[in-house]
Structures are given as C-alpha cells and as structure tokens.
Design a protein around this motif. Structure first.
Motif, PDB file in Angstrom:
ATOM      1  N   PHE A  59       0.826  -1.205   0.000  1.00  0.00           N
ATOM      2  CA  PHE A  59       0.000   0.000   0.000  1.00  0.00           C
ATOM      3  C   PHE A  59       0.864   1.261   0.000  1.00  0.00           C
ATOM      4  N   HIS A  60       2.012   1.191   0.664  1.00  0.00           N
ATOM      5  CA  HIS A  60       2.921   2.343   0.641  1.00  0.00           C
ATOM      6  C   HIS A  60       3.434   2.584  -0.773  1.00  0.00           C
ATOM      7  N   GLU A  61       3.805   1.514  -1.466  1.00  0.00           N
ATOM      8  CA  GLU A  61       4.259   1.645  -2.855  1.00  0.00           C
ATOM      9  C   GLU A  61       3.132   2.132  -3.759  1.00  0.00           C
ATOM     10  N   LEU A  62       1.936   1.638  -3.499  1.00  0.00           N
ATOM     11  CA  LEU A  62       0.784   2.045  -4.298  1.00  0.00           C
ATOM     12  C   LEU A  62       0.504   3.537  -4.158  1.00  0.00           C
ATOM     13  N   LEU A  63       0.636   4.062  -2.948  1.00  0.00           N
ATOM     14  CA  LEU A  63       0.309   5.462  -2.697  1.00  0.00           C
ATOM     15  C   LEU A  63       1.433   6.414  -3.087  1.00  0.00           C
ATOM     16  N   THR A  64       2.655   5.922  -3.116  1.00  0.00           N
ATOM     17  CA  THR A  64       3.791   6.811  -3.366  1.00  0.00           C
ATOM     18  C   THR A  64       4.346   6.709  -4.782  1.00  0.00           C
ATOM     19  N   THR A  65       3.916   5.722  -5.559  1.00  0.00           N
ATOM     20  CA  THR A  65       4.421   5.574  -6.928  1.00  0.00           C
ATOM     21  C   THR A  65       3.549   6.373  -7.888  1.00  0.00           C
ATOM     22  N   ARG A  69      -0.790   6.110  -9.392  1.00  0.00           N
ATOM     23  CA  ARG A  69      -1.780   7.184  -9.256  1.00  0.00           C
ATOM     24  C   ARG A  69      -2.306   7.604 -10.622  1.00  0.00           C
ATOM     25  N   THR A  70      -1.400   7.677 -11.589  1.00  0.00           N
ATOM     26  CA  THR A  70      -1.819   8.048 -12.948  1.00  0.00           C
ATOM     27  C   THR A  70      -2.772   7.021 -13.525  1.00  0.00           C
ATOM     28  N   ILE A  71      -2.464   5.748 -13.347  1.00  0.00           N
ATOM     29  CA  ILE A  71      -3.326   4.680 -13.868  1.00  0.00           C
ATOM     30  C   ILE A  71      -4.676   4.695 -13.172  1.00  0.00           C
ATOM     31  N   ALA A  72      -4.685   4.907 -11.856  1.00  0.00           N
ATOM     32  CA  ALA A  72      -5.952   4.949 -11.106  1.00  0.00           C
ATOM     33  C   ALA A  72      -6.818   6.109 -11.568  1.00  0.00           C
ATOM     34  N   LEU A  73      -6.210   7.289 -11.745  1.00  0.00           N
ATOM     35  CA  LEU A  73      -6.974   8.450 -12.209  1.00  0.00           C
ATOM     36  C   LEU A  73      -7.477   8.247 -13.635  1.00  0.00           C
ATOM     37  N   ARG A  74      -6.663   7.627 -14.479  1.00  0.00           N
ATOM     38  CA  ARG A  74      -7.094   7.350 -15.850  1.00  0.00           C
ATOM     39  C   ARG A  74      -8.273   6.379 -15.854  1.00  0.00           C
ATOM     40  N   VAL A 242      -3.471  -3.941 -15.413  1.00  0.00           N
ATOM     41  CA  VAL A 242      -2.289  -3.920 -14.558  1.00  0.00           C
ATOM     42  C   VAL A 242      -2.407  -4.987 -13.476  1.00  0.00           C
ATOM     43  N   ILE A 243      -3.612  -5.117 -12.898  1.00  0.00           N
ATOM     44  CA  ILE A 243      -3.846  -6.164 -11.893  1.00  0.00           C
ATOM     45  C   ILE A 243      -3.653  -7.540 -12.507  1.00  0.00           C
ATOM     46  N   ALA A 244      -4.215  -7.748 -13.712  1.00  0.00           N
ATOM     47  CA  ALA A 244      -4.091  -9.046 -14.374  1.00  0.00           C
ATOM     48  C   ALA A 244      -2.631  -9.392 -14.644  1.00  0.00           C
TER      49      ALA A 244
END
Length: 281
Positions: A59-65, A69-74, A242-244
């Motif tokens: 989760f730390h990597e997810l929030l700081t990379t 964030r770009t992929i989530a917003l897209r 990305v998850i797959a």
C-alpha cells in the motif's frame, strides 16, 4: 395491522434463504476478504514465492508511486466518461421507447436493446477492433470528410465500453419513464410548460434515481474491465489489465491494486444510495 407471519413460515423462509446467503458469504465475501488480506503479504524477490509476513509495503508503494496514481486516475476518468456518455445516449432512446413509440412496438424495442447482451463479450470487443482499425469501417466512413478514425487507444476504450454497457443504462431509465404517470406530463402542459421545461422540471427529476441506478452498472463494470483495454486500448494501461499482469508476478501487489476499485465502488454506492438510486435496481 397486517398479521405477523407464522413461526412455521419464518422457519421455511429461513431454510429457503440460508443456502444462497451462506454461499454468498463464503464464495464472494470470503474470497474478497482473503484477497484484501493477501495485500498485506510480501513476495520473495529471489523465488517469487508469497511470504506470509504482515506488512504495509504494498500500500505504501501504491500510494507513493506516481505511475499507479496516474493509472488509477485514468481508470476513474474513463469509467466516469463511459457513464456520462451512456446516460446521454440512454435518455432519448428510453424516452422514445416509453413515450413516443406505440405500445405494440415497445416490447420489440426492449428486445432490440437486449439483443447485444446475447452475443459474447469477446465477439463484440473484437468486432469493434476490426471496425476501429486503420482499414476498418470507421476510418472509411470518416475519410471522405478528411478525418481519421480514433485507432487503438483511450478513445477506443471509451467507445467500446460505452457500447458494451449501454443496455444497462437504458433499461432502468426506460422502466422509470414507463412508470411516469401520463397525467403528470399533461398537467405540466396544462400549466403552460413547453417541451424543454417539462423535460427539465418533470422528466429529469423523475428518472434521476434510474440514471444513478444505471450508472452503478456502467461505472463499476468499466472500472474493473481489463479485456477491452487489451483488445482496443493499444498502449493504454488501466487498473484491470495492470492487476491481471501483476497476478502472475506479484500476487500481494495485485491484491493491493485490487483494493483501489473496491474502495471506489463502495464510495460510489454509498453516494448514490443517498439519492435513492439503489431502490431502482
């Protein structure tokens, strides 16, 4: 006051509902809990085995990379765009079906809306891949006007997803418009309201919960889709693909990424619930 159900009726109802509720709890909620739990594990960098060591590094990597964030917003923006497009398309189509077409035509029109759902997902997605290609029908139709087709990319993903999920928006809006009393529209006309005023002040408030109910499907299905982006997305990356890709490389990281659409959907459901949208599902 209505009589309370007999104890025997309650017992039979409990026996009837217990198996599906138990299956839902174990198969869906249980697997979801295990998925989220595995997000707190780690992956051995040498053997690629999952190490059952409790940590929050994923989760730390997810929030700081920034790339995540770009992929989530897209992904969020594409899901929102698909929902808005489907709402804009569904409103006139559903209004024509419920209020303009004659009664004998309404059922065939509903069948026509449902017909695309009978075809396989991959068949429809690959059909759009052919149409959106350089030599496809879309490029050929735009060529005389000096325009080019969208090709493969983010625009193609939005187009295909909007097509795939459009019936899920049309049907609840159609049902809401069909239930709208005719005397309500007549009263609006009698009070001097024109077509646009009636649409804005009477029709849209009446179908708003149905639109929000349809958006639950279009938003959530778009948020978790990963096949369409692989077929027509080109180099576009969304949370789903990305998850797959991470499942075979880093399962705990894939689980952490899976928490993002789950949280977004839960927040969206909580928001639309306050508007009464879930009552229209």
């Amino acid at each position: 006051m209505p009589a309370a159900p007999a104890p025997g009726s309650r017992l039979r109802l409990t026996a009837l509902l217990a198996p599906p509720l138990l299956w839902l709890t174990l198969a869906y909620l249980g697997s979801l809990a295990v998925l989220l739990l595995s997000a707190f594990w780690a992956t051995d960098s040498f053997t690629s085995d999952v190490v059952h060591t409790w940590n929050t590094d994923n989760f730390h990597e997810l929030l700081t990379t920034p790339v995540y964030r770009t992929i989530a917003l897209r992904t969020l923006s594409i899901a929102a765009a698909v929902t808005v497009i489907d709402a804009l398309l569904a409103l006139p189509m559903a209004f024509f079906m419920a209020r303009v077409a004659g009664r004998r035509w309404r059922r065939p029109l509903v069948v026509a809306v449902l017909t695309p759902l009978w075809a396989g997902y991959l068949v429809k997605a690959y059909a759009w891949r052919v149409m959106l290609g350089e030599d496809g029908i879309v490029a050929a139709a735009l060529a005389p006007f000096g325009l080019h087709g969208p090709g493969y990319g983010t625009t193609a993903v939005v187009i295909v997803l909007a097509y795939l999920w459009l019936p899920y928006m049309i049907l609840p809006v159609y049902a809401a418009l069909e239930r709208l009393p005719e005397r309500t529209l007549e009263a609006s006309a009698d009070l001097g309201a024109g077509a646009w005023r009636t649409l804005r002040s009477v029709v849209l408030p009446a179908v708003r919960p149905a639109v929000l109910a349809g958006s639950v499907f279009t938003f959530s299905l778009s948020l978790g889709d990963y096949l369409t982006v692989q077929i027509v997305g080109g180099k576009t990356q969304l949370l789903g693909n990305v998850i797959a890709a991470q499942v075979t490389l880093d399962l705990p990281m894939a689980a952490a990424l899976s928490a993002v659409p789950v949280v977004l959907i839960v927040c969206y459901l909580a928001a639309v619930r306050r508007a009464g949208a879930l009552d229209s599902l």
